[in-house]
Design an enzyme around this catalytic site. Structure first.
Site, PDB file in Angstrom:
ATOM      1  N   TYR A 282      -6.298  -4.997 -31.958  1.00 23.35           N
ATOM      2  CA  TYR A 282      -6.437  -4.693 -33.384  1.00 23.35           C
ATOM      3  C   TYR A 282      -6.992  -3.297 -33.643  1.00 23.35           C
ATOM      4  O   TYR A 282      -7.045  -2.860 -34.798  1.00 23.35           O
ATOM      5  CB  TYR A 282      -7.378  -5.709 -34.041  1.00 23.35           C
ATOM      6  CG  TYR A 282      -6.880  -7.132 -33.983  1.00 23.35           C
ATOM      7  CD1 TYR A 282      -5.779  -7.543 -34.728  1.00 23.35           C
ATOM      8  CD2 TYR A 282      -7.514  -8.078 -33.177  1.00 23.35           C
ATOM      9  CE1 TYR A 282      -5.324  -8.850 -34.686  1.00 23.35           C
ATOM     10  CE2 TYR A 282      -7.067  -9.395 -33.116  1.00 23.35           C
ATOM     11  CZ  TYR A 282      -5.967  -9.768 -33.872  1.00 23.35           C
ATOM     12  OH  TYR A 282      -5.517 -11.068 -33.819  1.00 23.35           O
TER      13      TYR A 282
ATOM     14  N   ASN B 247     -12.006 -12.763 -41.448  1.00 24.33           N
ATOM     15  CA  ASN B 247     -12.228 -13.885 -42.364  1.00 24.33           C
ATOM     16  C   ASN B 247     -13.659 -14.395 -42.377  1.00 24.33           C
ATOM     17  O   ASN B 247     -14.039 -15.138 -43.281  1.00 24.33           O
ATOM     18  CB  ASN B 247     -11.293 -15.044 -42.015  1.00 24.33           C
ATOM     19  CG  ASN B 247      -9.834 -14.706 -42.284  1.00 24.33           C
ATOM     20  OD1 ASN B 247      -9.489 -13.568 -42.584  1.00 24.33           O
ATOM     21  ND2 ASN B 247      -8.972 -15.696 -42.176  1.00 24.33           N
TER      22      ASN B 247
ATOM     23  N   HIS C 247      -5.874  -2.845 -40.782  1.00 22.72           N
ATOM     24  CA  HIS C 247      -7.003  -3.678 -41.202  1.00 22.72           C
ATOM     25  C   HIS C 247      -8.337  -3.178 -40.645  1.00 22.72           C
ATOM     26  O   HIS C 247      -9.390  -3.622 -41.093  1.00 22.72           O
ATOM     27  CB  HIS C 247      -6.759  -5.114 -40.731  1.00 22.72           C
ATOM     28  CG  HIS C 247      -6.999  -6.159 -41.789  1.00 22.72           C
ATOM     29  ND1 HIS C 247      -7.145  -5.880 -43.133  1.00 22.72           N
ATOM     30  CD2 HIS C 247      -7.121  -7.512 -41.688  1.00 22.72           C
ATOM     31  CE1 HIS C 247      -7.336  -7.006 -43.799  1.00 22.72           C
ATOM     32  NE2 HIS C 247      -7.334  -8.016 -42.956  1.00 22.72           N
TER      33      HIS C 247
ATOM     34  N   ASP D 114     -10.164  -1.550 -45.865  1.00 25.74           N
ATOM     35  CA  ASP D 114      -8.796  -1.135 -46.165  1.00 25.74           C
ATOM     36  C   ASP D 114      -8.396  -1.680 -47.533  1.00 25.74           C
ATOM     37  O   ASP D 114      -8.815  -2.761 -47.935  1.00 25.74           O
ATOM     38  CB  ASP D 114      -7.840  -1.652 -45.092  1.00 25.74           C
ATOM     39  CG  ASP D 114      -7.944  -3.173 -44.916  1.00 25.74           C
ATOM     40  OD1 ASP D 114      -9.056  -3.669 -44.646  1.00 25.74           O
ATOM     41  OD2 ASP D 114      -6.919  -3.865 -45.064  1.00 25.74           O
TER      42      ASP D 114
ATOM     43  N   ASN E 143      -9.790 -10.985 -47.443  1.00 28.73           N
ATOM     44  CA  ASN E 143     -10.568 -12.089 -46.879  1.00 28.73           C
ATOM     45  C   ASN E 143     -11.956 -11.668 -46.408  1.00 28.73           C
ATOM     46  O   ASN E 143     -12.892 -12.468 -46.438  1.00 28.73           O
ATOM     47  CB  ASN E 143      -9.795 -12.741 -45.730  1.00 28.73           C
ATOM     48  CG  ASN E 143      -8.611 -13.543 -46.228  1.00 28.73           C
ATOM     49  OD1 ASN E 143      -8.648 -14.110 -47.314  1.00 28.73           O
ATOM     50  ND2 ASN E 143      -7.548 -13.581 -45.447  1.00 28.73           N
TER      51      ASN E 143
ATOM     52  N   TYR F 189     -14.243 -11.501 -36.583  1.00 27.56           N
ATOM     53  CA  TYR F 189     -12.916 -11.468 -37.189  1.00 27.56           C
ATOM     54  C   TYR F 189     -13.100 -11.399 -38.703  1.00 27.56           C
ATOM     55  O   TYR F 189     -14.090 -11.839 -39.273  1.00 27.56           O
ATOM     56  CB  TYR F 189     -12.022 -12.644 -36.764  1.00 27.56           C
ATOM     57  CG  TYR F 189     -11.610 -12.524 -35.316  1.00 27.56           C
ATOM     58  CD1 TYR F 189     -10.543 -11.702 -34.944  1.00 27.56           C
ATOM     59  CD2 TYR F 189     -12.318 -13.195 -34.329  1.00 27.56           C
ATOM     60  CE1 TYR F 189     -10.189 -11.571 -33.610  1.00 27.56           C
ATOM     61  CE2 TYR F 189     -11.974 -13.068 -32.996  1.00 27.56           C
ATOM     62  CZ  TYR F 189     -10.910 -12.245 -32.633  1.00 27.56           C
ATOM     63  OH  TYR F 189     -10.569 -12.090 -31.323  1.00 27.56           O
TER      64      TYR F 189
END
Length: 221
Positions: free
Chosen positions: A15, A68, A20, A93, A114, A66
């Site tokens: 990632y 969320n 993100h 972002d 989220n 993460y």
């Protein structure tokens, strides 16, 4: 004043360069600028740096939960050090801004993000500041999840990184709580480029000025 800066993203090399993770990119640059080192802290579920400044310590945080579950990292640190929501800046972002644009605001909704949604839920307040880094929108809502988890093309990445470079000089103002001053710099847009010259008009010869008519001869002797 701002006492806690949070950059949002997802942990792991897969990632690292995705859209993100723009918040991570910003916080890593800010930590270097402030002379701090981000190290893992199990108590706060993330990478944390403490920077001592004349007005008091400032924390920088990258949640490793993460996206969320970002609030799982933010809320314990804020509560332990008695940091109010209005003293928190979350860098993330933003789909609703194109690459190359950014905005600073306090409070508001989560816009479907989220990370913001979980922070609001865990803090019990949405009154924190947000620095929104534009990443653009894929144009179709169903494609958003895949879009934010992809790497941006080189030109878009450069525009996002330029935003980061342009906003970092406002750090002192942000930390001092001089938000209006920071907004002037952050919301400034680059001047629009001049339209290219029309090659046809540029090549056309200049009009020859008309020759004034000679006076008619006099009939008088």
């Amino acid at each position: 004043m701002i006492r806690l800066i949070v950059g949002l993203g997802n942990p792991g090399p897969e990632y690292e360069d995705t859209r993100h993770n723009a918040g991570f990119w910003w916080v890593e640059q800010a930590a270097r600028r402030l002379g701090g080192s981000l190290v893992h802290d199990r108590a706060y579920h993330g990478l944390v740096a403490r920077v001592n400044r004349p007005a008091g310590p400032v924390w920088l945080l990258e949640p490793m939960t993460y996206m969320n579950l970002s609030g799982k990292a933010v809320a314990p640190l804020a509560r332990f050090f008695k940091i109010a929501p209005a003293e928190i800046l979350v860098v993330h972002d933003e789909l609703d801004l194109p690459p190359g644009q950014m905005k600073l605001k306090q409070g508001g909704g989560n816009g479907g993000h989220n990370g913001l949604k979980d922070i609001q839920a865990q803090l019990g307040s949405g009154d924190f500041w947000r620095l929104r880094l534009g990443i653009g929108h894929p144009g179709v809502k169903s494609e958003v999840a895949a879009y934010v988890l992809r790497k941006p093309p080189a030109a878009e990445r450069e525009a996002i990184e330029k935003n980061i470079d342009d906003s970092l000089p406002t750090l002192d103002a942000l930390l001092a709580g001089e938000m209006a001053q920071a907004q002037l710099k952050i919301h400034a847009r680059p001047p629009r480029p001049k339209p290219p010259r029309d090659p046809v008009k540029a090549a056309a010869p200049a009009a020859t000025p008309a020759t004034p008519a000679e006076p008619a001869p006099s009939s008088e002797p």
